[in-house]
Write an enzyme that holds these catalytic residues in place. Sequence first.
Site, PDB file in Angstrom:
ATOM      1  N   CYS A 121     -21.497  48.276  66.463  1.00  0.00           N
ATOM      2  CA  CYS A 121     -20.689  47.271  67.153  1.00  0.00           C
ATOM      3  C   CYS A 121     -19.803  46.579  66.136  1.00  0.00           C
ATOM      4  CB  CYS A 121     -21.587  46.240  67.844  1.00  0.00           C
ATOM      5  SG  CYS A 121     -20.664  44.986  68.756  1.00  0.00           S
ATOM      6  N   CYS A 128     -27.938  39.915  65.092  1.00  0.00           N
ATOM      7  CA  CYS A 128     -28.121  41.145  65.853  1.00  0.00           C
ATOM      8  C   CYS A 128     -28.214  42.342  64.916  1.00  0.00           C
ATOM      9  CB  CYS A 128     -26.948  41.299  66.814  1.00  0.00           C
ATOM     10  SG  CYS A 128     -26.872  42.914  67.616  1.00  0.00           S
ATOM     11  N   CYS A 344     -32.517  45.517  71.088  1.00  0.00           N
ATOM     12  CA  CYS A 344     -31.908  46.829  70.899  1.00  0.00           C
ATOM     13  C   CYS A 344     -31.156  46.863  69.572  1.00  0.00           C
ATOM     14  CB  CYS A 344     -30.915  47.116  72.011  1.00  0.00           C
ATOM     15  SG  CYS A 344     -31.585  48.141  73.290  1.00  0.00           S
TER      16      CYS A 344
END
Length: 390
Positions: A121, A128, A344
Site C-alpha cells: 500500500c 499498519c 491484515c
Amino acid sequence: MADLRPGISGLSTDDLTAWFAARGEPAFRARQVLTALWQSAAPSAAALTTLPRALAAELDGAFRWSTVEDVTIVASDGGQTEKALHRLADGATVESVLMHYPATAARKARHTLCISSQAGCAVGCPFCATGELGFTRDLETAEILDQVRSANRRLNAGERITNVVFMGMGEPLLNLDRVLEAVAALNDAGRLGLGARHITVSTSGVVPGIRRLTALGPQFTLAISIHAARDALRDVLVPLNRRWPVAEVIAAARDHARATGRRVSYEVTMIGGVNDTDADADALANLLRGDLAHVNLIPMNPVAHTPWRASPMPVIERFAVRIKAAGIPVTIRRNRGVEIGAACGQLAAERAGAPAAPAVARRRQRLELASARALRGQRSEEPVPAGVDA
Ligand code: SAH
Ligand code: SF4
C-alpha cells in the site's frame, strides 16, 4: 516465468458468454463454468464432466482457473479465524482473513472474509504492517475474486461466504476500477450472489474515489478509516491526510451517506496515548454529530516497526461513552471481527523480513517525535506519499 493467461474469474458473464459464442457454443456454457467456478472445488476446466474435452482444453489454454496459490493457512481463535497467505503469478503475496461467527438465537452463522485489493500500500500509515511494506502493485479483478473463491472452497458443505470486507492489504479506492468489477461479480446472482449490504469497502480517505462511489449510487457499505479528527494528528497516522484533510473526507462521506441513505462506518484504530484522549473523542463526536454514521473502535494490533500499542480497554470504553453521548452509535470491536482483518498484512510483513534494528529504532523515534508534535497541534511538514494520486 509468470503465467500470463488472464484469470477466468475476472471475466464478466458477458465476456465469457461472448468467448463461447465465438466458438459456436450456447450461452449456457458460460453459466456452467461460472457455477463450477463459484460452487465447486474443481481445479480446472478439464475437471468438469459437463464440458466437452476439446472445449475444456481450449478454456484452460486461454485462462487460469485460479490466480492465487495458497501458501500458508494459519488458524487462530480455536479455528474460528484463518489467515491465508496467497502467492500471485509474479511472486507478489497478499493476505486474506476468514472469520467464522457461530449462529446465535438472533442470527444465522456468518463467514466473513477480509480481502486485499493491492499488494502492499502506498499510503504508509505507520501503525499498519501493510503500510510498512510499501506499494508493489494493484491486484487484478481475478486476483481479488480468487481470494474469495479460495475461502469459499475451505468452508464446509452447505456453508458459504456471507460477508466480504475490503480491509486487507491495500487501499481499495486507489484500485477502484478493479474493486468495482470485483464487487459486481460478488453481487452477481450467477456468481457469489452476495447482497450489497454484506460487502464493505474501507478507505483511508481518497476523496475523489468516495465522490465517484456516491455518483454510482448504493453499492456496498462504505467504511472510512478516520483514526483522528484533528488534522495535525491525522497527518501522522494517515499520511494521505496531507492531501485530503479531515474536513474534505468527512464532507465526501457525509454526502455519500445522504445520497445513498446508507450509514457510513468510521473506523478508529485505538493507539495508547496517541489518539485516545478525551479531546480526540470530542473532536470526532463534534465532526459526526447528526450524521448517518457509526463509529467502530478497534484496539491497535501491535506491529514490530512502531513504538505504539493498543489503548487500554478502560480508555477505549471512556472514548466510546463520549461518542455515544453525542448521539452517535459506537461499537468496540474486541479480539474478533473486523479487528482481525485490521491485522491484515502481518503475515506478508513477517515473510518480507524485519528491517535492520537501527532502522527500526530510527523510525520508532521519528514517529514518537511526530506524534508528540501532532498532539501539540502542529501539522506535519512531510510531503504527501508518492503514488497516491487518484
Ligand atoms: N486501506 C484501507 C483498507 C485496508 S486497512 C483503509 O485503510 O481503510 C483496513 C483497516 O485496518 C483500516 O481501518 C486500518 O486502519 C486498520 N489497521 C491497519 N493496521 C492496523 C493495526 N495494526 N491495528 C488495528 N487496525 C489496523
Ligand atoms: Fe494502506 Fe490502509 Fe494500511 Fe493505511 S491502514 S497503510 S491505507 S492498508
